[in-house]
Design a protein around this motif. Structure first.
Motif, PDB file in Angstrom:
ATOM      1  N   PRO A   1     -37.330   2.775 -66.202  1.00 12.24           N
ATOM      2  CA  PRO A   1     -36.721   1.740 -65.359  1.00 12.24           C
ATOM      3  C   PRO A   1     -37.430   1.521 -64.020  1.00 12.24           C
ATOM      4  CG  PRO A   1     -35.020   3.045 -66.386  1.00 12.24           C
ATOM      5  CD  PRO A   1     -36.327   3.713 -66.723  1.00 12.24           C
ATOM      6  N   ASP A   2     -37.968   2.567 -63.411  1.00 10.16           N
ATOM      7  CA  ASP A   2     -38.616   2.440 -62.102  1.00 10.16           C
ATOM      8  C   ASP A   2     -40.091   2.845 -62.130  1.00 10.16           C
ATOM      9  OD1 ASP A   2     -36.348   1.458 -60.838  1.00 10.16           O
ATOM     10  OD2 ASP A   2     -35.581   3.466 -60.432  1.00 10.16           O
ATOM     11  N   THR A   3     -40.722   2.768 -63.301  1.00 14.61           N
ATOM     12  CA  THR A   3     -42.124   3.172 -63.436  1.00 14.61           C
ATOM     13  C   THR A   3     -42.943   2.055 -64.069  1.00 14.61           C
ATOM     14  OG1 THR A   3     -41.438   5.469 -63.713  1.00 14.61           O
ATOM     15  CG2 THR A   3     -43.677   4.912 -64.402  1.00 14.61           C
ATOM     16  N   LEU A   4     -44.072   1.750 -63.433  1.00 10.25           N
ATOM     17  CA  LEU A   4     -44.994   0.731 -63.916  1.00 10.25           C
ATOM     18  C   LEU A   4     -46.370   1.355 -64.072  1.00 10.25           C
ATOM     19  CD1 LEU A   4     -45.515  -2.350 -64.479  1.00 10.25           C
ATOM     20  CD2 LEU A   4     -46.224  -2.481 -62.071  1.00 10.25           C
ATOM     21  N   ARG A   5     -46.924   1.255 -65.263  1.00 11.90           N
ATOM     22  CA  ARG A   5     -48.303   1.689 -65.505  1.00 11.90           C
ATOM     23  C   ARG A   5     -49.154   0.448 -65.679  1.00 11.90           C
ATOM     24  NH1 ARG A   5     -47.500   6.590 -69.817  1.00 11.90           N
ATOM     25  NH2 ARG A   5     -46.567   8.018 -68.324  1.00 11.90           N
ATOM     26  N   TYR A   6     -50.369   0.508 -65.160  1.00 19.04           N
ATOM     27  CA  TYR A   6     -51.266  -0.609 -65.398  1.00 19.04           C
ATOM     28  C   TYR A   6     -52.692  -0.133 -65.582  1.00 19.04           C
ATOM     29  CZ  TYR A   6     -53.120  -0.819 -60.604  1.00 19.04           C
ATOM     30  OH  TYR A   6     -53.744  -0.554 -59.420  1.00 19.04           O
ATOM     31  N   GLN A   7     -53.466  -1.003 -66.206  1.00 20.53           N
ATOM     32  CA  GLN A   7     -54.872  -0.737 -66.465  1.00 20.53           C
ATOM     33  C   GLN A   7     -55.656  -2.003 -66.161  1.00 20.53           C
ATOM     34  OE1 GLN A   7     -56.264   1.412 -70.087  1.00 20.53           O
ATOM     35  NE2 GLN A   7     -57.094  -0.592 -70.610  1.00 20.53           N
TER      36      GLN A   7
ATOM     37  N   ARG B   1     -41.160   2.809 -58.259  1.00 20.09           N
ATOM     38  CA  ARG B   1     -40.428   1.960 -57.316  1.00 20.09           C
ATOM     39  C   ARG B   1     -39.863   2.791 -56.169  1.00 20.09           C
ATOM     40  NH1 ARG B   1     -37.438  -2.914 -58.715  1.00 20.09           N
ATOM     41  NH2 ARG B   1     -37.645  -2.181 -60.848  1.00 20.09           N
ATOM     42  N   VAL B   2     -40.025   2.223 -54.967  1.00 17.27           N
ATOM     43  CA  VAL B   2     -39.392   2.814 -53.789  1.00 17.27           C
ATOM     44  C   VAL B   2     -38.576   1.720 -53.135  1.00 17.27           C
ATOM     45  CG1 VAL B   2     -41.126   4.583 -53.394  1.00 17.27           C
ATOM     46  CG2 VAL B   2     -41.394   2.369 -52.328  1.00 17.27           C
ATOM     47  N   SER B   3     -37.542   2.103 -52.450  1.00 13.44           N
ATOM     48  CA  SER B   3     -36.659   1.153 -51.804  1.00 13.44           C
ATOM     49  C   SER B   3     -37.292   0.615 -50.526  1.00 13.44           C
ATOM     50  CB  SER B   3     -35.327   1.831 -51.473  1.00 13.44           C
ATOM     51  OG  SER B   3     -34.541   0.984 -50.701  1.00 13.44           O
ATOM     52  N   ASP B   4     -37.024  -0.652 -50.226  1.00  3.96           N
ATOM     53  CA  ASP B   4     -37.481  -1.248 -48.972  1.00  3.96           C
ATOM     54  C   ASP B   4     -36.591  -0.847 -47.807  1.00  3.96           C
ATOM     55  OD1 ASP B   4     -39.674  -2.558 -49.985  1.00  3.96           O
ATOM     56  OD2 ASP B   4     -38.585  -4.400 -50.426  1.00  3.96           O
TER      57      ASP B   4
END
Length: 124
Positions: free
Chosen positions: A94-100, A120-123
């Motif tokens: 839910p709060d993790t994005l992987r990219y290449q 993800r971190v909160s603003d």
């Protein structure tokens, strides 16, 4: 590294990305542009880099995966020659994005240039 998506009251998202060195916080890379959702699960992305590159990427959006390929790469006279770019983004939690990011440059074929996993971190 930080990636931000911002709503701007139009049918697209503003996008910024930046990285910095952990030891002294000097900037390493940045890019900015717009993500433009299209009908049928399509996506257009327009980006500019301070290194003199611009890119237009087109691709698809799935439930947890986005795949993009550069259809146009522009460059200034002083920018390094880049012949191809492709990106894959995948939400793995839910709060993790992987990219290449894959790149064809310096006479080399399209190959993995970098990968990252962001949380993800909160603003607030």
């Amino acid at each position: 590294e930080e990636i931000r998506f911002s709503e701007v009251g139009k049918p697209f998202l503003a996008y910024t990305q930046r990285t910095w060195a952990l030891d002294d916080e000097r900037p390493l890379h940045a890019e900015a542009g717009y993500w433009r959702p299209q009908p049928g699960g399509r996506l257009e992305v327009v980006l500019a880099h301070p290194t003199g590159l611009t890119e237009i990427q087109e691709g698809t959006v799935g439930e947890d995966r986005i795949e993009l390929t550069a259809t146009v790469i522009g460059r200034t006279a002083s920018a390094k020659e880049v012949a191809g770019l492709a990106r894959t983004f995948e939400r793995t939690a839910p709060d993790t994005l992987r990219y290449q990011v894959a790149m064809a440059a310096a006479g080399q074929p399209l190959q993995v240039h970098l990968t990252a996993e962001l949380h993800r971190v909160s603003d607030a």
